[in-house]
Scaffold this motif. Structure first.
Motif, mmCIF file in Angstrom:
data_model
loop_
_atom_site.group_PDB
_atom_site.id
_atom_site.type_symbol
_atom_site.label_atom_id
_atom_site.label_comp_id
_atom_site.label_asym_id
_atom_site.label_seq_id
_atom_site.Cartn_x
_atom_site.Cartn_y
_atom_site.Cartn_z
ATOM 1 N N ARG A 247 -8.438 -1.179 12.090
ATOM 2 C CA ARG A 247 -9.234 -0.678 13.207
ATOM 3 C C ARG A 247 -9.551 0.799 13.028
ATOM 4 O O ARG A 247 -10.301 1.378 13.770
ATOM 5 C CB ARG A 247 -8.483 -0.873 14.517
ATOM 6 N N HIS A 248 -8.930 1.412 12.073
ATOM 7 C CA HIS A 248 -9.135 2.849 11.952
ATOM 8 C C HIS A 248 -9.830 3.210 10.656
ATOM 9 O O HIS A 248 -9.596 4.232 10.046
ATOM 10 C CB HIS A 248 -7.797 3.589 12.068
ATOM 11 N N GLY A 249 -10.677 2.344 10.259
ATOM 12 C CA GLY A 249 -11.611 2.505 9.156
ATOM 13 C C GLY A 249 -11.221 3.317 7.945
ATOM 14 O O GLY A 249 -11.636 4.452 7.823
ATOM 15 N N ASN A 250 -10.444 2.767 7.071
ATOM 16 C CA ASN A 250 -10.399 3.360 5.745
ATOM 17 C C ASN A 250 -10.164 2.262 4.724
ATOM 18 O O ASN A 250 -9.225 1.497 4.810
ATOM 19 C CB ASN A 250 -9.326 4.450 5.628
ATOM 20 N N GLY A 251 -11.028 2.262 3.771
ATOM 21 C CA GLY A 251 -10.899 1.313 2.675
ATOM 22 C C GLY A 251 -11.038 -0.122 3.122
ATOM 23 O O GLY A 251 -11.954 -0.446 3.847
ATOM 24 N N GLN A 253 -10.949 -3.642 4.780
ATOM 25 C CA GLN A 253 -10.988 -3.989 6.189
ATOM 26 C C GLN A 253 -9.824 -4.866 6.594
ATOM 27 O O GLN A 253 -9.261 -4.702 7.650
ATOM 28 C CB GLN A 253 -12.292 -4.708 6.469
#
Lengths: 280, 296
Positions: A247-251, A253
């Motif tokens: 949910r915290h968008g990095n790399g 999904q």
């Protein structure tokens, strides 16, 4: 508390991520051992816990937790645990003995179409302020400080059987998430039972499948417990798929891992597929 | 085609991002917000599903004053005392007055996160009407909506899709961190173009297209591992060389009558037995049927 599961999820009672929404679903098997795990986990982590026990009696949860080394009675006395015993409370709603006794939490039983606002009010009151514990401060001479609030629900699909619509249940979980996870930086664990038969993917079924889908869109971690596709086995009780939804968008999904498990008397072991001690 | 829609070169309209529980389209939605903000546009967000912090996480700090978050996350149904924006306020008039509060006159981009939340509480025709008005309305430059298509009936998803000028359906890719976006774009002339692309979203919310997924037929063969040849290590020979084949074809099989065989076996030479019959005038030839008395 299962230490093996903790290491899989990379959490300890001293160090865990806040604001998480964990969704447990089970199919063809019983996933309630995970609810007991999280209950004992958060009690050990000194969180303030609100438990909506809609399936079993308090003494049942108490007995299981005793085996896992946590006393629910003590936690309740100290004000750490707020326990809503659905079986008992519902009786007092359906067969009222005296007017205005018991909480309003289960008012939806009288009129399921009205939604779960009253249940949410109960949750909010239990988790948001420490005022509810004032009466028992005599134990150690002062009110104990508890960590971030945690809401546990066992299980949400029972509400559907009680006549609540999927939409209302989703609204309830949304409100709980907004309050517990976002505003108070606490955590939430919910169990959803799915029917044994996988239903047709029509999108219009009003059942636990749709509830599960809706909750999957909300949650940050799913634990899907399934029975073995090949049937019952003495040494492997089922498999659990752990899926982190980013949910915290990095790399990446989504990250998925699949384990098989066996529940023991006081613990549970998790292992990669095909590496059960009975096989090797 | 995805980068063009993202860059807004396909001017305005209504962009719909469809996702399912397998793959969340919110990251792509954030990329759209990011792209609009970098174009110096004003963005209004109707946030039902995630908190303000979570939505702003990862977006550029410096452009935050151009991002207006309307918090419908904390209290979308008005259960507490002070709702900021409830789902029942989703109508053209209410939204216009909401946008006026920010005192921005520039056309802006409206982001709806998510339409599923609204569609669960308001009847579809009303939502569609509001969307249509928003699409046409002068103040709104573009509408970008997220829809969890697996939460609704197919017909409902279809009617919302019909309103959209571009529909982007995302699903997880076959391997790695790439995802597949199926894009359908309707131009003003009525021409419909479709495209499928593999894309990935970086940490700074830029979208890179990695190529096109291969055709369904070829992906299948790609996926299938080369099967081990069961005839590889045999103690006998299964195959024929050309010479062997020739020899095999030459061989005449028994009980198959070739012309030569037939003539050899059924030799009709002179002197062999023959019946010649010439009817004689005195022949006792019975005119009547000899079997007349039989009951057949």
């Amino acid at each position: 508390m299962f230490t093996e599961l903790n290491s899989i999820l990379n959490i300890t009672p001293d160090n865990f991520k806040q604001g998480e929404f964990v969704l447990i679903s089970d199919r063809h098997t019983d996933g309630s051992f995970l609810i007991h795990h999280f209950l004992s986990f958060y009690l050990r982590a000194r969180c303030k816990v609100c438990f909506l026990g809609l399936v079993q009696s308090f003494s049942h949860y108490c007995a299981v937790s005793q085996r896992l080394g946590v006393s629910l009675v003590q936690a309740k006395e100290k004000g750490q645990l707020i326990f809503l015993e659905g079986l008992k409370e519902s009786l007092s709603v359906l067969i009222p003995k005296e007017p205005n006794t018991g909480s309003q939490a289960l008012d939806f039983l009288r009129d399921p179409s009205a939604g779960l606002r009253s249940l949410y009010e109960f949750v909010r009151a239990s988790v948001s302020h420490t005022g509810g514990v004032e009466g028992v401060e005599g134990v150690e001479g002062g009110v104990e400080e508890w960590g971030p609030p945690v809401l546990l629900v066992d299980d949400l699909s029972v509400l559907l059987s009680l006549g609540v619509s999927v939409g209302a249940a989703l609204d309830f979980s949304h409100y709980c998430r907004a309050t517990v996870c976002s505003q108070l930086q606490g955590s939430m664990v919910m169990l959803v039972r799915c029917e044994a038969e996988e239903e047709e993917d029509d999108g219009d079924e009003e059942g636990p499948e749709r509830l599960l889908k809706g909750l999957t869109h909300q949650c940050s971690l799913t634990l899907q417990v399934q029975g073995l596709p090949t049937g019952y086995c003495r040494d492997i009780h089922g498999q659990v798929e752990v899926c982190w939804r980013n949910r915290h968008g990095n790399g990446q999904q989504m990250q998925k891992k699949l384990f098989q498990y066996k529940v023991h008397d006081k613990s549970a072991s998790f292992f990669a597929r095909g590496t059960s001690s009975a096989v090797l | 085609m995805l980068p063009e829609i993202l860059q807004g070169t396909v001017g305005g309209g209504f962009v719909l991002i469809q996702d399912s529980s397998n793959y969340s389209g919110r990251q792509l939605l954030k990329s759209f917000i990011h792209a609009a903000l970098t174009r110096e546009e004003v963005v209004h967000v109707l946030g039902f599903e995630v908190s303000e912090e979570e939505l702003k996480d990862g977006l550029n700090e410096s452009s935050m004053q151009r991002l207006h978050f309307h918090n419908a996350y904390i209290d979308p149904l008005g259960w507490t005392e002070s709702p900021h924006f409830t789902v029942h306020q989703f109508s053209m008039e209410q939204l216009t007055s909401l946008f006026k509060q920010t005192q921005q006159t520039k056309p802006f981009t409206l982001v709806i996160d998510s339409l599923s939340w609204i569609l669960r509480h308001i009847s579809t025709p009303v939502v569609c009407e509001s969307l249509q008005q928003l699409k046409k309305g002068g103040a709104v430059r573009a509408v970008i909506g997220l829809l969890h298509s697996d939460m609704h009936q197919r017909g409902l998803v279809g009617s919302v899709c019909h309103l959209a000028t571009s529909v982007i359906t995302v699903r997880p890719g076959l391997r790695g961190d790439g995802a597949v976006a199926k894009t359908t774009k309707r131009s003003k002339t009525g021409k419909v173009t479709q495209d499928e692309e593999i894309f990935s979203i970086k940490e700074d919310l830029t979208v890179t297209v990695q190529g096109k997924p291969s055709q369904p037929g070829t992906t299948q063969t790609e996926l299938e591992e080369p099967e081990a040849d069961p005839t590889a290590n045999l103690t006998f020979n299964l195959r024929l060389s050309d010479k062997e084949r020739e020899a095999k074809e030459k061989l005449a099989l028994p009980f198959v009558f070739s012309k030569e065989k037939k003539t050899a076996l059924l030799h009709t030479g002179p002197g062999s037995g023959r019946i010649l019959y010439e009817p004689d005038a005195n022949d006792d030839y019975d005119q009547e049927d000899p079997d007349d008395d039989l009951d057949v």
